[in-house]
Design an enzyme around this catalytic site. Structure first.
Site, PDB file in Angstrom:
ATOM      1  CG  HIS A 151       0.024   2.711  13.624  1.00  0.00           C
ATOM      2  ND1 HIS A 151      -1.304   2.584  13.939  1.00  0.00           N
ATOM      3  CD2 HIS A 151       0.070   3.206  12.356  1.00  0.00           C
ATOM      4  CE1 HIS A 151      -2.030   2.997  12.910  1.00  0.00           C
ATOM      5  NE2 HIS A 151      -1.222   3.372  11.942  1.00  0.00           N
ATOM      6  CD  GLN A 198       0.440   2.158   4.957  1.00  0.00           C
ATOM      7  OE1 GLN A 198      -0.681   2.272   5.459  1.00  0.00           O
ATOM      8  NE2 GLN A 198       0.735   2.625   3.761  1.00  0.00           N
ATOM      9  CG  PHE A 199       2.048   1.046  10.565  1.00  0.00           C
ATOM     10  CD1 PHE A 199       2.992   1.598  11.418  1.00  0.00           C
ATOM     11  CD2 PHE A 199       1.537   1.820   9.543  1.00  0.00           C
ATOM     12  CE1 PHE A 199       3.409   2.919  11.256  1.00  0.00           C
ATOM     13  CE2 PHE A 199       1.955   3.141   9.369  1.00  0.00           C
ATOM     14  CZ  PHE A 199       2.892   3.691  10.231  1.00  0.00           C
ATOM     15  CG  ASP A 200       3.655  -3.063  14.193  1.00  0.00           C
ATOM     16  OD1 ASP A 200       2.553  -2.512  14.372  1.00  0.00           O
ATOM     17  OD2 ASP A 200       4.740  -2.532  14.519  1.00  0.00           O
ATOM     18  CD  GLU A 218      -2.389  -1.595   2.601  1.00  0.00           C
ATOM     19  OE1 GLU A 218      -2.083  -0.900   3.584  1.00  0.00           O
ATOM     20  OE2 GLU A 218      -3.069  -2.633   2.691  1.00  0.00           O
ATOM     21  CD  GLU A 245      -3.700  -4.584   5.298  1.00  0.00           C
ATOM     22  OE1 GLU A 245      -4.907  -4.935   5.270  1.00  0.00           O
ATOM     23  OE2 GLU A 245      -3.352  -3.390   5.419  1.00  0.00           O
TER      24      GLU A 245
END
Lengths: 323, 377
Positions: free
Chosen positions: A129, A82-84, A29, A60
């Site tokens: 995040h 993009q983030f964990d 993304e 995702e």
């Protein structure tokens, strides 16, 4: 040799992999035009085109699921999550599909896919995040899980991960993204090898990703108090490099594992069990763990109290020394 | 027996007839009535007798395989079987309209598709005998492993199609799934992804009315094919028990994809005549009347009647019965002759490259197995 930030080193490593092998495709993304929210892929779309640096729909499961389809055709996709905390919609595609595909196919089909995940806290972010979820993936057979802590490792490990014929979960310590370091042109270190950053005869700290710097700072502070504390950067979580850990345990007799994930069923628990099994008579204290508490990641203003700090690591070292 | 040869004889290219423009309203496209007579659409489209015989043959063989496999399960030779009884037209009609080079991503009930593509009975049954998780090399048949977590493979098909588009091939990538899977996020992600990327994916939904015990009325709030409009895809709604209509709709959809690039959706309305699996008891959730009403719409019976109306010689049916008998014997033999699997052999399947801790476990397992063998001796 040159000096780079960890983000810059990842960018350079990805660029090199893409130049070396036109089957390498980046997807995620906002990674194309924007270059990723952390700019890890900045400039790559201009260099390699929109077909190889793909801005995907916001999905995702779709990112990992379509990467599997591309890998079935011979491509080597590198997915950015993009983030964990956004990886969970892809959990089934990673755990039930990607990880098991080779075993399900009777060894006929391998999926060389890298999933890059910016991991951990310490950046004052809103919820979802700042998570550390390596245990979920390390617990899954079929995946390889690695964690880089320095620009040099970031540069070399991302290339090695891309060259692997197995799926690799690649963790990037987001609060160390802008830390600078020397990056060597070549590396003789294998992807699944821990690195001894500092030898110690009293105690060994074992860390990975964002806590490696914390462990080093703690070791320096302990040295000022006259203790010889070593540091091992795990680098690889699945498989674990147990032989390096065993060698260090034989030397120091005390081990403290430091990670941002909660200690309950975390990687530290596995390391403690493995070392107890293989080094029982060398241990001078139980293997101790310093990590997060078993609660959801807290609001940003209290994250410093939640994350393993130099003081908490030193307290664990003291506990081990006085056991 | 070479099924691939049979398939080639039934996949000759046909022009797209005007009656097969996108169908988004009304009742499903149908060519052959349950009594074997032609519908108005069937009359307009015309009947290719050789094609019809070929498709009938494939359906009968698939039904034979399905019956034999269920019987093997009842005898304890298979751990589980997922019957495709009643869905032969939806599967054979569609797969026969694809090219052998078109990659297929199936779910677990697509045995007719697999048989058509040339997968051998041994390769098909090894999974259901509990010896492996899959039995064939996907590249050999352009047929991927069966997806068991429903809908996940629609994304794999979509990714595969990303590659096809980049390489500018004229491939169609087909994904088979059911009415239940359309409730999954992955299927809807795949619809969106394929449409956003203008990817050559043919989504083939066999709506067999039941997801184990959950009927379509509980599964979704609208007709499945109507979703296509919102995703920007053309769709074909077809009587899934009418092999000629399914074949024509798939031919049209595949031609559309090859010409225009984007994805398409087929909803084939059919019926799962048996239980969900050999472990299921469908009498607990559906009525005999419903089953009987669908039995009257059986996909094989109507084509047999059509073929007889078209004066197909008795020798055709006699030869086909012999082929079916041979296949039945082949299925039984193949099942019983499958080689056993050893756990030790599976360690090497997990990773392509050495993994130290798994290697350590393999050595430990082999040592303990040897030690136990010593004790037992």
């Amino acid at each position: 040799m040159s000096t780079m930030s960890l983000v810059g080193a990842l960018n350079a490593g990805l660029r090199k992999s893409m130049a070396d092998d036109d089957r390498v495709i980046l997807m995620g993304e906002d990674i194309g035009t924007l270059g990723g929210v952390f700019r890890v892929t900045a400039g790559l779309r201009e260099e390699f085109g929109a077909d190889r640096v793909v801005d995907t729909p916001l999905a995702e499961s779709g990112i990992v699921g379509t990467a599997i389809g591309l890998a079935l055709r011979g491509y080597r996709p590198v997915c950015e999550i993009q983030f964990d905390g956004f990886v969970y919609p892809a959990f089934d595609q990673i755990v039930s599909q990607l990880a098991k595909f080779r075993a399900r196919s009777g060894g006929r089909v391998s999926l060389p896919i890298v999933i890059r995940i910016p991991v951990g806290g310490g950046i004052g972010a809103v919820e979802h995040h700042s998570e550390s979820n390596e245990s979920y993936f390390a617990h899954t057979a079929g995946l390889r899980v690695v964690s880089c802590a320095t620009p040099d490792d970031a540069f070399h490990m991302i290339q090695q991960a891309i060259q692997s014929d197995d799926p690799v979960i690649f963790y990037e310590p987001k609060r160390r993204y802008w830390d600078k370091g020397e990056v060597l042109d070549q590396s003789d270190r294998n992807l699944h090898e821990a690195r001894v950053l500092r030898e110690g005869s009293d105690c060994t700290l074992v860390a990975h990703g964002p806590t490696v710097a914390t462990a080093l700072a703690a070791a320096l502070a302990a040295a000022e108090d006259g203790f010889s504390v070593g540091v091992v950067d795990l680098r690889t979580i699945s498989p674990l490099d147990l032989s390096t850990l065993e060698e260090q345990t034989m030397t120091s007799g005390r081990v403290v594992v430091v990670h941002e994930a909660s200690t309950f069923l975390g990687i530290g628990a596995e390391i403690a069990a493995a070392i107890s099994e293989s080094c029982f008579y060398s241990l001078r204290s139980p293997v101790l763990r310093v990590g997060a508490f078993n609660m959801p990641y807290p609001p940003a203003k209290v994250e410093d109290a939640f994350l393993p700090s130099v003081d908490r690591v030193l307290a664990a070292v003291d506990h081990a020394m006085n056991y | 027996m070479s099924r691939q040869t049979d398939s080639q004889s039934t996949t000759k290219t046909r022009p797209v007839p005007p009656t097969l423009s996108v169908i988004t309203e009304g009742s499903p496209l149908s060519f052959v009535n349950p009594d074997g007579t032609l519908t108005a659409d069937g009359e307009a489209h015309g009947i290719d007798i050789e094609l019809t015989r070929g498709l009938y043959r494939e359906m009968l063989l698939a039904r034979t395989l399905d019956r034999e496999a269920l019987s093997l399960q009842r005898q304890g030779e298979l751990n589980l079987w997922l019957m495709c009884l009643g869905q032969e037209a939806a599967q054979i009609g569609s797969v026969a309209a694809l090219l052998p080079s078109d990659m297929i991503f199936p779910s677990y009930r697509e045995h007719a598709v697999a048989l058509y593509r040339g997968v051998t009975p041994a390769e098909l049954l090894v999974q259901w005998r509990g010896l492996a998780h899959s039995g064939w090399d996907p590249r050999k048949y352009n047929l991927q492993m069966a997806a068991l977590v429903l809908g996940t493979h629609t994304l794999h098909a979509t990714g595969y199609a990303v590659g096809a588009r980049m390489e500018q091939t004229d491939e169609v990538v087909a994904a088979y799934f059911g009415d239940g899977a359309t409730s999954q996020g992955d299927v809807n992600e795949a619809f969106n992804w394929a449409s956003a990327g203008s990817l050559p994916v043919l989504f083939i939904c066999q709506n067999n009315q039941w997801a184990i015990s959950t009927p379509t009325s509980v599964q979704s709030g609208g007709q499945i094919f109507r979703r296509a409009a919102a995703f920007g895809m053309p769709t074909w709604f077809v009587d899934g028990n009418d092999v000629l209509a399914v074949h024509a709709a798939t031919t049209a959809a595949a031609a559309h994809i090859r010409l225009n690039g984007g994805p398409a959706l087929i909803e084939a309305e059919t019926y799962r005549m048996a239980g969900h699996s050999s472990s299921d008891d469908p009498t607990r959730y559906r009525s005999d009347e419903e089953l009987e009403s669908w039995a009257r719409r059986d996909p094989l019976t109507r084509i047999e009647k059509l073929l007889r109306l078209m004066e197909t010689p008795e020798s055709f049916f006699a030869e086909l019965d012999e082929s079916a008998e041979r296949l039945g014997a082949e299925v039984r033999d193949a099942c019983r002759n499958l080689e056993p699997t050893e756990l030790a052999d599976l360690f090497g399947n997990v990773y392509a490259e050495p993994h130290d801790s798994l290697e350590a476990e393999r050595r430990s397992y082999q040592e303990s197995a040897r030690a136990l063998a010593g004790v037992n001796r």
